[in-house]
Design an enzyme around this catalytic site. Sequence first.
Site, PDB file in Angstrom:
ATOM      1  N   ALA A 199       6.506   3.420   1.572  1.00  7.60           N
ATOM      2  CA  ALA A 199       6.861   3.366   2.985  1.00  7.60           C
ATOM      3  C   ALA A 199       8.022   2.408   3.195  1.00  7.60           C
ATOM      4  O   ALA A 199       8.372   1.609   2.335  1.00  7.60           O
ATOM      5  CB  ALA A 199       5.655   2.920   3.808  1.00  7.60           C
ATOM      6  N   GLY A 212       3.118   5.438  -0.456  1.00  2.97           N
ATOM      7  CA  GLY A 212       3.287   6.702   0.255  1.00  2.97           C
ATOM      8  C   GLY A 212       3.944   7.762  -0.594  1.00  2.97           C
ATOM      9  O   GLY A 212       3.731   8.963  -0.374  1.00  2.97           O
ATOM     10  N   GLU A 261       1.202   9.368  -2.346  1.00  5.73           N
ATOM     11  CA  GLU A 261       0.426  10.131  -1.370  1.00  5.73           C
ATOM     12  C   GLU A 261       1.121  11.448  -1.034  1.00  5.73           C
ATOM     13  O   GLU A 261       0.456  12.477  -0.842  1.00  5.73           O
ATOM     14  CB  GLU A 261       0.193   9.286  -0.115  1.00  5.73           C
ATOM     15  CG  GLU A 261      -0.804   8.158  -0.351  1.00  5.73           C
ATOM     16  CD  GLU A 261      -1.027   7.294   0.868  1.00  5.73           C
ATOM     17  OE1 GLU A 261      -2.161   7.249   1.384  1.00  5.73           O
ATOM     18  OE2 GLU A 261      -0.062   6.653   1.314  1.00  5.73           O
ATOM     19  N   GLU A 285      -0.676  -0.734  -2.310  1.00 11.16           N
ATOM     20  CA  GLU A 285      -0.827  -1.292  -0.969  1.00 11.16           C
ATOM     21  C   GLU A 285      -1.715  -2.536  -0.943  1.00 11.16           C
ATOM     22  O   GLU A 285      -1.541  -3.402  -0.080  1.00 11.16           O
ATOM     23  CB  GLU A 285      -1.409  -0.233  -0.023  1.00 11.16           C
ATOM     24  CG  GLU A 285      -0.438   0.868   0.347  1.00 11.16           C
ATOM     25  CD  GLU A 285      -0.417   2.015  -0.656  1.00 11.16           C
ATOM     26  OE1 GLU A 285       0.249   3.017  -0.378  1.00 11.16           O
ATOM     27  OE2 GLU A 285      -1.055   1.887  -1.725  1.00 11.16           O
TER      28      GLU A 285
END
Length: 691
Positions: free
Chosen positions: A62, A101, A104, A124
Amino acid sequence: MDKVRSTAEDGIAVVTIASPPVNALDAGVRAGLAEAVRRADADPAVRAIVIAAEGRTFIAGADISEFGKPPAPPSLPEVIDGFDSVGKPLVAAIGGAALGGGLEVALGCHARIAGPAAKLGLPEVKLGLIPGAGGTQRLPRLIGAAPAFRLMADGNPVSAAEALALGIVDAVVESDLLEAAKAKALELAGTMRRTRDLDRQLQPGGREAFEQAAAEALKRSPDLPNIAALVDSVRASFTEPFEAGQALERARFVALVADDRSKALRYAFFAERETARVPGLAKDTARRPIRRAAVIGAGTMGAGIAMCFANAGIPVTVIETGDELLARGLDRIAGTYAASVKRGSLSAADEAHRLALVAGKVGLEAAADADVVVEAAFEDMDLKHQIFGTLDRIARPGAILATNTSYLDVDAIAAATGRPGDVLGLHFFSPANVMRLLEVVRGKETAPEVLATALDLGKRLGKVPVVVGVCRGFVGNRMLARRTQEAERLLIEGALPHEVDAALTGFGFRMGPFAVSDLAGLDIAWRNRKSLGQAAPVADALCEAGRLGQKAGRGYYLYPEGARAGVRDPEVEALLQQVSARLGVTRRPIPAEEIVERLVYPMVNEGARILEEGIAARPGDIDAIWINGYGWPAWRGGPMFYTDQVGLKTVAARLEAFAAARGEPALAPAPLLRRLAEAGQGFAGWAAPAR
């Protein structure tokens, strides 16, 4: 320029993320990715879709800069959930890092093909967070809950080969990655299955394995809110439908973004990264090659340092003054590796490989061919002068000569050589093969390429290298000395060892100061005090009574029958009464809050002096040192960050009160702390003046 491009050929749409170097998932990338996939799905000429990326990174995660700001649509969960409605095979071509991310996004695809250089992970947890775009729900369904949880709780990325073994990727290809991903996409036509619909977490024994891993993680990190949130979220993959589990994950993620402990963890993460920026050291500074190392001294510290080199694949020679001392040191290294094999944290093959990199020799002449020499002898300046004078004569030109001194003047040590530019401090922390901190002590004549090489070496050894200046104790031990003085005073005034330790463990430290002293051995600090003509009435009395810590079975605590955990000892408490009476001090109960203030605030005060003297470049460097070397709880962000949260005006007022109560001007606020407090500022906004 568009951050996402899409091309179609032979029925395959290739959606390319083009926001190098890290392809972070900012709002533009998210919107472009969602739209490109939607269009490809709606195009009747397209039979399959591949997501790829420019450069050496797939998606690094991110855009952290968006945290704390109003969310810009579409959110990452919305983008990935959109993949679930795609009616065509969707394959990720992962050529480099797929982190957070980025992984993901790949998990939202029907398959994943990786190149050999790929790194995959969900880090994270290191930011005080958990995956927030379905990672806690999709990864357990893909590879099983226990291995997925461990990967997320650890936060470290895995290699492409490890990802293949875990089942995260479907293949690792040495050849053309994009072509392999296209072939996989066509192969899946009509047979693809969404990751959310898999159920590998439900394999026999899967729930039990997860609960065991979760219990271990919660025991290791009881104060970290993200670990508890991660446990709850992964557990939902067993107990809830996908949508409900993802909603729980998102709620936990959003709460963590606002959590003060999580904010401190994010601060600590970026403070550690910032330590690599060294004032006055250009990025393009030349480095010296490090092919071989030598370590002088085979004691506990020397053996641990030698293991650091072997663990990094660097051949190392351990040097001692005699065969018996050398054999003892090599046995210590072999025993440590054997224990790792027994625990299952090291394979027998890796043990053999690392031991083969360690050689033992008697005599300093064995350092002649080393590219870096680390001296780990006793803390005696005359001895260090002798060693470095000899190294000056025998070490090859260009070799880096480092001292592991914890306190002594690196410039004075360098003066024993005719090449002070090659000399610096590499202050490892015990046990050196475990502790992450490495204080890199820059002398007044240390050459830039020597400093740059040392920083690179520290990273190669798996350390967090932080550059510090020359003064007694550098940064960490100089501040620790203030805490140690206050801990001694607390005992004299009325506190008991277990009360002081309990106050600090309640604050978040794993161990209190007196348990740590017992573990290290009281005689080490005793010798140091005597060499400086200093005294500590309680600690000196314990040493004179033979109470040297765990190794003696008694120190501040009693260790019956070799116990690792100490118990209260009436003899120590009687001794404290005697010392207080001798010094004319009337003992009193001291509350835990006061204990914490008196241990922490003088340390911070010394940190302010360190900053103003230029011994540390920035407050975050001090915080990184204390988190990685002294057990400061990361969820409190480090001592300087913590002080900002308390407020410098509050801390300055308490220091004034301590100084007045004891008539000790040294406890009064340091000039920098006082100025910042009076201006209503914190350390966070402070920048070192140009020098």
